[in-house]
Scaffold this motif. Structure first.
Motif, PDB file in Angstrom:
ATOM      1  N   LEU A  21       0.741  -1.288   0.159  1.00 14.26           N
ATOM      2  CA  LEU A  21      -0.128  -0.074  -0.051  1.00 14.26           C
ATOM      3  C   LEU A  21       0.724   1.349  -0.246  1.00 14.26           C
ATOM      4  O   LEU A  21       0.253   2.492  -0.032  1.00 14.26           O
ATOM      5  CB  LEU A  21      -0.882   0.158   1.227  1.00 14.26           C
ATOM      6  CG  LEU A  21      -1.854  -1.015   1.403  1.00 14.26           C
ATOM      7  CD1 LEU A  21      -2.599  -1.253   2.750  1.00 14.26           C
ATOM      8  CD2 LEU A  21      -2.798  -0.868   0.301  1.00 14.26           C
ATOM      9  N   HIS A  22       2.194   1.111  -0.147  1.00  7.69           N
ATOM     10  CA  HIS A  22       3.112   2.226   0.249  1.00  7.69           C
ATOM     11  C   HIS A  22       2.821   3.561  -0.670  1.00  7.69           C
ATOM     12  O   HIS A  22       2.789   4.794  -0.362  1.00  7.69           O
ATOM     13  CB  HIS A  22       4.542   1.807   0.174  1.00  7.69           C
ATOM     14  CG  HIS A  22       5.218   1.921  -1.143  1.00  7.69           C
ATOM     15  ND1 HIS A  22       4.626   0.599  -1.992  1.00  7.69           N
ATOM     16  CD2 HIS A  22       5.750   2.535  -1.664  1.00  7.69           C
ATOM     17  CE1 HIS A  22       5.503   0.696  -3.062  1.00  7.69           C
ATOM     18  NE2 HIS A  22       6.170   1.711  -3.003  1.00  7.69           N
ATOM     19  N   ASP A  23       2.394   3.339  -1.827  1.00  8.42           N
ATOM     20  CA  ASP A  23       2.359   4.224  -2.723  1.00  8.42           C
ATOM     21  C   ASP A  23       0.950   4.627  -3.272  1.00  8.42           C
ATOM     22  O   ASP A  23       0.360   5.371  -4.177  1.00  8.42           O
ATOM     23  CB  ASP A  23       2.932   3.963  -4.370  1.00  8.42           C
ATOM     24  CG  ASP A  23       4.545   4.269  -4.280  1.00  8.42           C
ATOM     25  OD1 ASP A  23       4.931   5.208  -3.323  1.00  8.42           O
ATOM     26  OD2 ASP A  23       5.521   3.736  -4.839  1.00  8.42           O
ATOM     27  N   ILE A  24      -0.455   4.044  -2.545  1.00  3.53           N
ATOM     28  CA  ILE A  24      -1.434   4.348  -2.795  1.00  3.53           C
ATOM     29  C   ILE A  24      -1.945   5.684  -2.974  1.00  3.53           C
ATOM     30  O   ILE A  24      -2.696   6.172  -3.900  1.00  3.53           O
ATOM     31  CB  ILE A  24      -2.666   3.427  -1.849  1.00  3.53           C
ATOM     32  CG1 ILE A  24      -3.734   3.548  -2.722  1.00  3.53           C
ATOM     33  CG2 ILE A  24      -2.714   4.340  -0.413  1.00  3.53           C
ATOM     34  CD1 ILE A  24      -4.427   2.273  -2.130  1.00  3.53           C
ATOM     35  N   ALA A  58      13.009  -1.916   0.427  1.00  2.60           N
ATOM     36  CA  ALA A  58      12.235  -2.520  -0.603  1.00  2.60           C
ATOM     37  C   ALA A  58      11.899  -1.592  -1.822  1.00  2.60           C
ATOM     38  O   ALA A  58      12.000  -2.127  -2.896  1.00  2.60           O
ATOM     39  CB  ALA A  58      10.977  -3.246   0.034  1.00  2.60           C
ATOM     40  N   ASP A  59      11.525  -0.485  -1.686  1.00  3.99           N
ATOM     41  CA  ASP A  59      11.087   0.406  -2.613  1.00  3.99           C
ATOM     42  C   ASP A  59      12.246   0.964  -3.486  1.00  3.99           C
ATOM     43  O   ASP A  59      12.410   1.003  -4.877  1.00  3.99           O
ATOM     44  CB  ASP A  59      10.318   1.863  -1.922  1.00  3.99           C
ATOM     45  CG  ASP A  59       9.790   2.691  -2.990  1.00  3.99           C
ATOM     46  OD1 ASP A  59       9.530   2.201  -3.745  1.00  3.99           O
ATOM     47  OD2 ASP A  59       9.695   3.654  -2.373  1.00  3.99           O
ATOM     48  N   VAL A  60      13.550   1.181  -2.739  1.00  2.00           N
ATOM     49  CA  VAL A  60      14.670   1.520  -3.541  1.00  2.00           C
ATOM     50  C   VAL A  60      15.137   0.482  -4.496  1.00  2.00           C
ATOM     51  O   VAL A  60      15.264   0.433  -5.661  1.00  2.00           O
ATOM     52  CB  VAL A  60      15.706   2.214  -2.806  1.00  2.00           C
ATOM     53  CG1 VAL A  60      16.866   2.212  -3.456  1.00  2.00           C
ATOM     54  CG2 VAL A  60      15.346   3.359  -1.828  1.00  2.00           C
ATOM     55  N   HIS A 113       7.632   6.353   4.224  1.00  2.00           N
ATOM     56  CA  HIS A 113       8.420   5.449   3.275  1.00  2.00           C
ATOM     57  C   HIS A 113       9.610   6.043   2.552  1.00  2.00           C
ATOM     58  O   HIS A 113      10.529   5.455   2.118  1.00  2.00           O
ATOM     59  CB  HIS A 113       7.599   4.556   2.537  1.00  2.00           C
ATOM     60  CG  HIS A 113       6.890   5.119   1.312  1.00  2.00           C
ATOM     61  ND1 HIS A 113       5.574   5.777   1.399  1.00  2.00           N
ATOM     62  CD2 HIS A 113       7.588   5.066  -0.001  1.00  2.00           C
ATOM     63  CE1 HIS A 113       5.412   6.308   0.323  1.00  2.00           C
ATOM     64  NE2 HIS A 113       6.212   5.739  -0.643  1.00  2.00           N
ATOM     65  N   HIS A 114       9.539   7.407   2.697  1.00  2.00           N
ATOM     66  CA  HIS A 114      10.605   7.892   1.425  1.00  2.00           C
ATOM     67  C   HIS A 114      11.818   8.756   2.730  1.00  2.00           C
ATOM     68  O   HIS A 114      12.686   8.937   2.331  1.00  2.00           O
ATOM     69  CB  HIS A 114      10.099   9.214   0.796  1.00  2.00           C
ATOM     70  CG  HIS A 114       9.292   8.637  -0.680  1.00  2.00           C
ATOM     71  ND1 HIS A 114       9.992   8.143  -1.232  1.00  2.00           N
ATOM     72  CD2 HIS A 114       8.182   8.538  -0.665  1.00  2.00           C
ATOM     73  CE1 HIS A 114       9.088   7.582  -2.290  1.00  2.00           C
ATOM     74  NE2 HIS A 114       8.145   7.917  -1.798  1.00  2.00           N
ATOM     75  N   GLN A 115      11.336   8.645   3.892  1.00  2.00           N
ATOM     76  CA  GLN A 115      12.391   9.333   4.867  1.00  2.00           C
ATOM     77  C   GLN A 115      12.038   8.593   6.200  1.00  2.00           C
ATOM     78  O   GLN A 115      11.494   9.229   7.033  1.00  2.00           O
ATOM     79  CB  GLN A 115      12.164  10.808   5.142  1.00  2.00           C
ATOM     80  CG  GLN A 115      13.282  11.413   5.389  1.00  2.00           C
ATOM     81  CD  GLN A 115      13.169  12.846   5.818  1.00  2.00           C
ATOM     82  OE1 GLN A 115      12.083  13.633   5.170  1.00  2.00           O
ATOM     83  NE2 GLN A 115      14.205  13.436   6.417  1.00  2.00           N
TER      84      GLN A 115
HETATM   85 FE   LIG Z   1       6.367   6.392  -2.827  1.00  2.21          FE
END
Ligand SMILES: [Fe+2]
Ligand SMILES: [Fe+2]
Length: 401
Positions: free
Chosen positions: A268-271, A353-355, A333-335
């Motif tokens: 769901l991180h980018d919802i 995981a995102d990077v 999640h970005h910082q």
């Molecule tokens: Fe994001």
């Protein structure tokens, strides 16, 4: 930091004493204790609170009735409920009114940590920039009905595989989408999976529940407002981050429950991106959707639309009632250094995981500058990430394909 008003309500004096012994160390907490619902309401009339933690089963007014009254009169108060597994019917009734549940006997350390996170997360979500955008969105998406039904089952007990499968099957569109996803190359199953029962067996019921949420929301809500190629990219990126987060947390030695939470947060991180794309017609033209340096994205979004996808995603998930650790992870999640403690936590896992996900199909090494520099330093993360990637089957499979 200004002090935080907390009210604990329980008819068991022993438990209130345990709270007192534990929480007197929290210097910025002003804690009050009540032994029942009526007494709690009288105390709130004199001085409202930021957080209320109530037992569910009490003589006279029970916890559900109390929290309903609190929600009506003091909607900003963060509401926790403490329950035993035998309180099945009462838990069902409290679903719409409690922000977070804790089982009795209660782990006071976790409760303390959760309250501190909740105060920070809810404080940030009350930011006028975010509230203004939320108020201007006419049809804020809601979670699919199947997800609600599954959540109820999970709240009451650990549901059987058959029960989960039966519920998912009631929505053929979601079932088809899940099968499509689990048969995608990412999962790497050799034989194709042809029904939900098989998928639940391979992936576990919690993973299926998270997939229901994403596929249901994507197909039911955002299909009308987002271009199809954007949704397809969103789904595959989300699944990839979910599995990487699950795998990294397993490598870190986390237990099953924490790994599954990391999976959900990854999914769901980018919802929030879908919310922004749906709401701002020029989003796609102004923000590069596949920029591996996602910190640029956050800055560009703030400059252009005043809010970023991490905060609006967290706001949406908090409205849907997802657990506070998941909401917190999406927000950071970005910082992740904003919320980092002594040990690697869920926001760091999902950030990694995102990077990594943006580099999964390339042979170039990951530029360490893409990670939050503070977490790299604090956890010696560059080395940990490369050790994990060298041993994980996700990467071994990918490189041998
Ligand atoms: Fe994001
Ligand atoms: Fe992402």
């Amino acid at each position: 930091m200004s002090s935080i008003q907390i009210l604990f309500v329980d008819d068991e004096q022993n438990l209130l004493d345990a709270f007192k012994r534990r929480f007197y160390r929290q210097k910025n907490w002003v804690v009050r204790y009540a032994t029942g619902g009526e007494e709690a309401l009288r105390m709130l009339e004199k001085q409202p609170c930021d957080v209320i933690v109530s037992d569910i089963r009490m003589p006279g007014m029970d916890g559900v009735e109390l929290l309903n009254k609190v929600a009506d009169t003091y909607p900003e108060t963060i509401r926790y409920i403490l329950s035993g597994y035998s309180d099945r019917a009462m838990i069902l009734n409290s679903m719409n009114v409690a922000h977070q549940y804790f089982n009795k006997p209660c782990n006071l350390e976790l409760l303390e940590e959760s309250i501190n996170v909740a105060i920070r997360v809810f404080g940030e979500l009350r930011n006028p920039r975010i509230q203004k955008l939320l108020a201007s969105i006419k049809n804020l998406p809601s979670p699919p009905t199947v997800y609600d039904r599954l959540s109820r089952e999970f709240r009451i007990s650990d549901p059987s595989m058959e029960k989960v499968v039966d519920i998912v099957k009631t929505d053929p569109a979601i079932s088809a989408k899940i099968l499509h996803l689990v048969n995608s190359a990412f999962f790497g199953f050799r034989d194709s999976i042809t029904d939900i029962a098989q998928a639940a067996m391979m992936l576990g019921t919690d993973v299926i529940r998270s997939l229901v949420l994403v596929t249901g929301v994507v197909s039911a809500t955002f299909r009308r407002t987002c271009p199809e190629d954007v949704l397809d990219r969103f789904s595959s990126h989300s699944i990839s981050v979910a599995f990487l987060a699950y795998d990294f947390s397993k490598w870190l030695g986390w237990n099953r429950e924490m790994r599954e939470s990391a999976f959900t947060a990854g999914l769901l991180h980018d919802i929030g991106r879908l919310v922004l794309i749906s709401h701002f017609r020029d989003y796609i033209h102004k923000i590069p959707v596949n920029d591996p340096d996602s910190n640029h994205t956050i800055i560009d979004e703030r400059d252009t639309f005043e809010v970023d996808h991490a905060e609006i995603g967290a706001a949406l998930l908090s409205i849907w009632g997802l657990p506070i650790p998941v909401v917190n992870t999406v927000m950071c999640h970005h910082q992740p250094s904003l919320t980092a403690g002594d040990e690697i936590g869920m926001p760091t896992v999902v950030h990694v995981a995102d990077v990594v996900s943006h580099h999964q199909n390339t042979s170039t090494p990951i530029d360490p500058a893409l990670f939050d520099p503070e977490i790299i330093r604090r956890y010696d993360l560059t080395q940990k990430v490369s050790q994990w990637m060298m041993t994980s089957s996700l990467f071994v499979q990918a490189s041998s394909n």
